[in-house]
Design an enzyme around this catalytic site. Sequence first.
Site, PDB file in Angstrom:
ATOM      1  CE  LYS A   5      -1.776   2.705   3.034  1.00 29.94           C
ATOM      2  NZ  LYS A   5      -1.896   4.006   2.323  1.00 29.94           N
TER       3      LYS A   5
ATOM      4  N   GLY B 264       7.351   4.891   8.135  1.00 34.96           N
ATOM      5  CA  GLY B 264       6.462   6.023   8.346  1.00 34.96           C
ATOM      6  C   GLY B 264       6.636   6.606   9.727  1.00 34.96           C
ATOM      7  CB  SER B 265       4.448   8.835  11.671  1.00 33.62           C
ATOM      8  OG  SER B 265       3.271   8.085  11.914  1.00 33.62           O
ATOM      9  CB  THR B 266       7.292   7.361  16.031  1.00 36.89           C
ATOM     10  OG1 THR B 266       8.631   7.473  15.513  1.00 36.89           O
ATOM     11  CG2 THR B 266       7.322   6.620  17.352  1.00 36.89           C
ATOM     12  CD  GLU B 267      -0.259   9.576  15.902  1.00 34.76           C
ATOM     13  OE1 GLU B 267      -1.447   9.634  16.274  1.00 34.76           O
ATOM     14  OE2 GLU B 267       0.287  10.492  15.262  1.00 34.76           O
TER      15      GLU B 267
ATOM     16  N   GLY C  23       3.608   3.561  13.623  1.00 33.11           N
ATOM     17  CA  GLY C  23       4.403   2.371  13.924  1.00 33.11           C
ATOM     18  C   GLY C  23       3.998   1.740  15.240  1.00 33.11           C
TER      19      GLY C  23
ATOM     20  CD  GLU D 206      13.110   4.132   8.052  1.00 31.78           C
ATOM     21  OE1 GLU D 206      13.099   5.101   8.857  1.00 31.78           O
ATOM     22  OE2 GLU D 206      12.914   4.252   6.836  1.00 31.78           O
TER      23      GLU D 206
ATOM     24  CB  CYS E  13      12.956   8.872   8.478  1.00 35.56           C
ATOM     25  SG  CYS E  13      13.783   7.740   7.358  1.00 35.56           S
TER      26      CYS E  13
ATOM     27  CD  GLU F  58      10.543  12.467  11.850  1.00 33.18           C
ATOM     28  OE1 GLU F  58      11.395  11.976  11.105  1.00 33.18           O
ATOM     29  OE2 GLU F  58       9.525  11.847  12.203  1.00 33.18           O
TER      30      GLU F  58
END
Length: 476
Positions: A182, A234-237, A239, A256, A290, A387
């Site tokens: 996706k 993508g974003s930590t949130e 993830g 990542e 990133c 970030e």
Amino acid sequence: MTFDYAPAPESRAVVDIAPSYGLFVDGEFAPASDGKVFKTVSPSSEEVLSEVAQASGDDVDRAVKAARKAFEKWSALPGAERAKYLFRIARIIQERSRELAVLESLDNGKPIRESRDADLPLVAAHFFYYAGWADKLDHAGYGPSPRPLGVAGQVIPWNFPLLMLAWKIAPALATGNTVVLKPAETTPLSALFFADICRQAGLPKGVVNILTGDGSTGAALVAHPDVNKVAFTGSTEVGKAIARTVAGTDKKVTLELGGKAANIVFDDAPLDQAVEGIVNGIFFNQGHVCCAGSRLLVQESIQDELLEALKRRMQTLRVGDPLDKNTDIGAINSAEQLARITALADAGEAEGAERWAPACELPTSGYWFAPTLFTGVTQAHRIAREEIFGPVLSVLTFRTPEEAVAKANNTPYGLSAGIWTEKGSRILWMANKLRAGVIWSNTFNKFDPASPFGGYKESGYGREGGRHGLEAYLNV
């Protein structure tokens, strides 16, 4: 007398974008099961480029079933046969690189010279590299006859759409897995063009499936019970949400995520070279990286000299049309991301940091942000902790190597770092102390398909690239 650059636009005529695209499932394009669509917009002009299908849960199920069916024959192929397909894909990418570079710059907003000279060569290189591994898995260090996992569900971001696709798909196919991928909602087009490349290469049906959609599509893919491997950038949130979803299952996961990298400059560093590395570290791809060097740690004794040179260099950066070959900084990817960058930059000023940006005339349409740096930043400032994912640099100082290490590691992230000094012993000492997955010395943002990439702490876990990138797709 100064000479201005004349416009040098790349032609859009090399790309034929259809008015609408369906989902790529089992080797064919088809509309979403419920008929839903969304529009993809060029961030430099806000022009609608195309209409794209919004995959539903039923579409996710259909794609996973197609991948599962294809897995039986694909995984049974000798590695040398799988390699032929990967080599073919790599060659087609090279043949169509100009078309793909223009497409990427239109849909993403990045300068054409970056998509042309950095992204596309690396995309082809990853497929070539993993094609070479396909018949050598017994010698990769993961035991005799390592087996593929099955169906890989892969979710990629909008900052390097085609390159992140290559990072995910190339090792998955080389190891005998099949894929449901996706792409990001704001940058779906290059993945759909890649689907056409798969058909052009004669890849068996169902080996690669492309589902466009928003976050709900990605969530359904991650949660699907017949997906064996989840790969996310993508974003930590997001993830963290994925980690919660797969907890308690037997799915293998690589994440990542975000970063807040320190670019550390000592007083003996080659100053001009360091300035170029700083600029490349934070302003490459509009800071949508990133591993961007978004925190500059400069030794106190050279702060004034370095900042003077850095500001002088920033005044030469050209912001504008991504398809102009002279452009250094393109458009911010979306209105949402521009709002986040703006809010964090405003917070930096409100908290007392000093903001500076070169005189810069921004286009009147699209999403734009001038290259910006902040001085007088402390470790407590939001701009030093969060970030920003934009062309914004925070400058901090240090006196000793020990202080530099302490400040560099004072972050919830741990993805990358840069060290600038002429002393090899100091580089090795610092690298051993820094808690970051990738550390560059006297350079920044250099990538190679043979080199592993990944982070610690809230930057995720697992490695992509190199021999290490095979492990996540093998039953070892």
